[in-house]
Design a protein around this motif. Sequence first.
Motif, mmCIF file in Angstrom:
data_model
loop_
_atom_site.group_PDB
_atom_site.id
_atom_site.type_symbol
_atom_site.label_atom_id
_atom_site.label_comp_id
_atom_site.label_asym_id
_atom_site.label_seq_id
_atom_site.Cartn_x
_atom_site.Cartn_y
_atom_site.Cartn_z
ATOM 1 N N PRO A 55 0.823 -1.209 0.000
ATOM 2 C CA PRO A 55 0.000 0.000 0.000
ATOM 3 C C PRO A 55 0.855 1.256 0.000
ATOM 4 C CG PRO A 55 -0.791 -1.557 1.639
ATOM 5 C CD PRO A 55 0.501 -2.097 1.130
ATOM 6 N N GLY A 56 0.463 2.221 -0.799
ATOM 7 C CA GLY A 56 1.178 3.484 -0.813
ATOM 8 C C GLY A 56 2.276 3.562 -1.854
ATOM 9 N N ILE A 57 2.622 2.438 -2.469
ATOM 10 C CA ILE A 57 3.641 2.451 -3.529
ATOM 11 C C ILE A 57 2.945 2.728 -4.858
ATOM 12 C CG2 ILE A 57 5.424 1.129 -4.711
ATOM 13 C CD1 ILE A 57 6.033 1.937 -1.760
ATOM 14 N N PRO A 58 3.432 3.686 -5.613
ATOM 15 C CA PRO A 58 2.753 4.060 -6.862
ATOM 16 C C PRO A 58 2.634 2.913 -7.855
ATOM 17 C CG PRO A 58 4.352 5.731 -6.240
ATOM 18 C CD PRO A 58 4.569 4.573 -5.315
ATOM 19 N N GLN A 59 1.598 2.957 -8.663
ATOM 20 C CA GLN A 59 1.354 1.891 -9.639
ATOM 21 C C GLN A 59 2.420 1.815 -10.710
ATOM 22 O OE1 GLN A 59 -2.649 2.482 -11.154
ATOM 23 N NE2 GLN A 59 -3.505 1.147 -9.568
ATOM 24 N N ARG A 60 3.230 2.855 -10.862
ATOM 25 C CA ARG A 60 4.293 2.801 -11.880
ATOM 26 C C ARG A 60 5.382 1.796 -11.508
ATOM 27 N NH1 ARG A 60 4.925 7.753 -9.351
ATOM 28 N NH2 ARG A 60 6.945 8.131 -8.298
ATOM 29 N N PHE A 61 5.361 1.307 -10.267
ATOM 30 C CA PHE A 61 6.299 0.268 -9.850
ATOM 31 C C PHE A 61 5.661 -1.104 -10.089
ATOM 32 C CE2 PHE A 61 9.740 2.409 -7.558
ATOM 33 C CZ PHE A 61 9.216 3.686 -7.413
ATOM 34 N N SER A 62 6.394 -1.972 -10.784
ATOM 35 C CA SER A 62 5.915 -3.332 -11.000
ATOM 36 C C SER A 62 7.090 -4.289 -10.908
ATOM 37 C CB SER A 62 5.212 -3.469 -12.350
ATOM 38 O OG SER A 62 6.109 -3.206 -13.404
ATOM 39 N N GLY A 63 6.796 -5.559 -10.669
ATOM 40 C CA GLY A 63 7.848 -6.541 -10.522
ATOM 41 C C GLY A 63 7.529 -7.815 -11.258
ATOM 42 N N SER A 64 8.587 -8.554 -11.584
ATOM 43 C CA SER A 64 8.418 -9.841 -12.239
ATOM 44 C C SER A 64 9.638 -10.692 -11.938
ATOM 45 C CB SER A 64 8.251 -9.663 -13.755
ATOM 46 O OG SER A 64 9.419 -9.097 -14.321
ATOM 47 N N SER A 65 9.521 -11.961 -12.260
ATOM 48 C CA SER A 65 10.649 -12.866 -12.075
ATOM 49 C C SER A 65 10.541 -13.995 -13.086
ATOM 50 C CB SER A 65 10.671 -13.430 -10.650
ATOM 51 O OG SER A 65 11.843 -14.187 -10.417
ATOM 52 N N SER A 66 11.665 -14.326 -13.683
ATOM 53 C CA SER A 66 11.719 -15.409 -14.647
ATOM 54 C C SER A 66 13.069 -16.100 -14.534
ATOM 55 C CB SER A 66 11.511 -14.880 -16.069
ATOM 56 O OG SER A 66 11.607 -15.918 -17.013
ATOM 57 N N GLY A 67 13.021 -17.383 -14.248
ATOM 58 C CA GLY A 67 14.266 -18.120 -14.096
ATOM 59 C C GLY A 67 15.101 -17.554 -12.957
ATOM 60 N N THR A 68 16.348 -17.262 -13.254
ATOM 61 C CA THR A 68 17.268 -16.785 -12.220
ATOM 62 C C THR A 68 17.340 -15.268 -12.134
ATOM 63 O OG1 THR A 68 19.126 -16.922 -13.760
ATOM 64 C CG2 THR A 68 18.709 -18.868 -12.379
#
Lengths: 108, 119
Positions: A55-68
């Motif tokens: 909560p409170g972190i802007p939507q322009r921040f996103s994360g992902s992960s693939s493999g290593t």
Amino acid sequence: SYELTQPPSVSVSPGQTARLTCSGDALPKQYAHWYQQKPGQAPVVVMYKDNERPPGIPQRFSGSSSGTTASLTISGVQAEDEADYYCQSADITGIYQFFGGGTKLTVL
Amino acid sequence: QVQLQESGPGLVKPSETLSLTCTVSGGSITGSYWSWIRQFPGGGLEWIGNFLSGGSTFYNPSLKSRVRISGDTSKNQLSLSLTSVTTADTAVYYCAGERANSPPWFDPWGQGILVTVSS
């Protein structure tokens, strides 16, 4: 000892997209978390469990992960996003926690 | 909301023991994991270890022989003890709460306390 590898620096112009990466052999098995740290302040979590935004972190921040490799993407970078960013995860046991060396994000 | 505040000496002599306290307010230390983390002058972060009241304590293998983390539920405080310090132990020391265990992430953090090891 386990290592998480981050590029030391990334530079982008305002409004552009910044993609910060974190590499580690155990990342296929362990979530990555991301912290933003501004000078003189404690780190603040901006992404947890690869792609969950607190909560409170802007939507322009996103994360992902693939493999290593785990990634933190900041879309439409703003001047206030200039900071050091650290990834954090655990080794394969899940018991011992490690941080990446950090990436300094510069907004040109 | 939960707030953490580190306290202790800012200067420790080489070979002596570093002792810090973390006071938790707005919540109980019971039933949750709490960690100590340090940040070196160059910026790198290192997890020192964690503590669960009435449960397990885990330490960074690189520090295991020198570190002890404990808690005092009556005072709602955590403690860190690091023996035989050298200049390489100079850092800002943070206490932080752990969220979940998959692996855990750290939130909230204290403001940190700078400890310098010097004669």
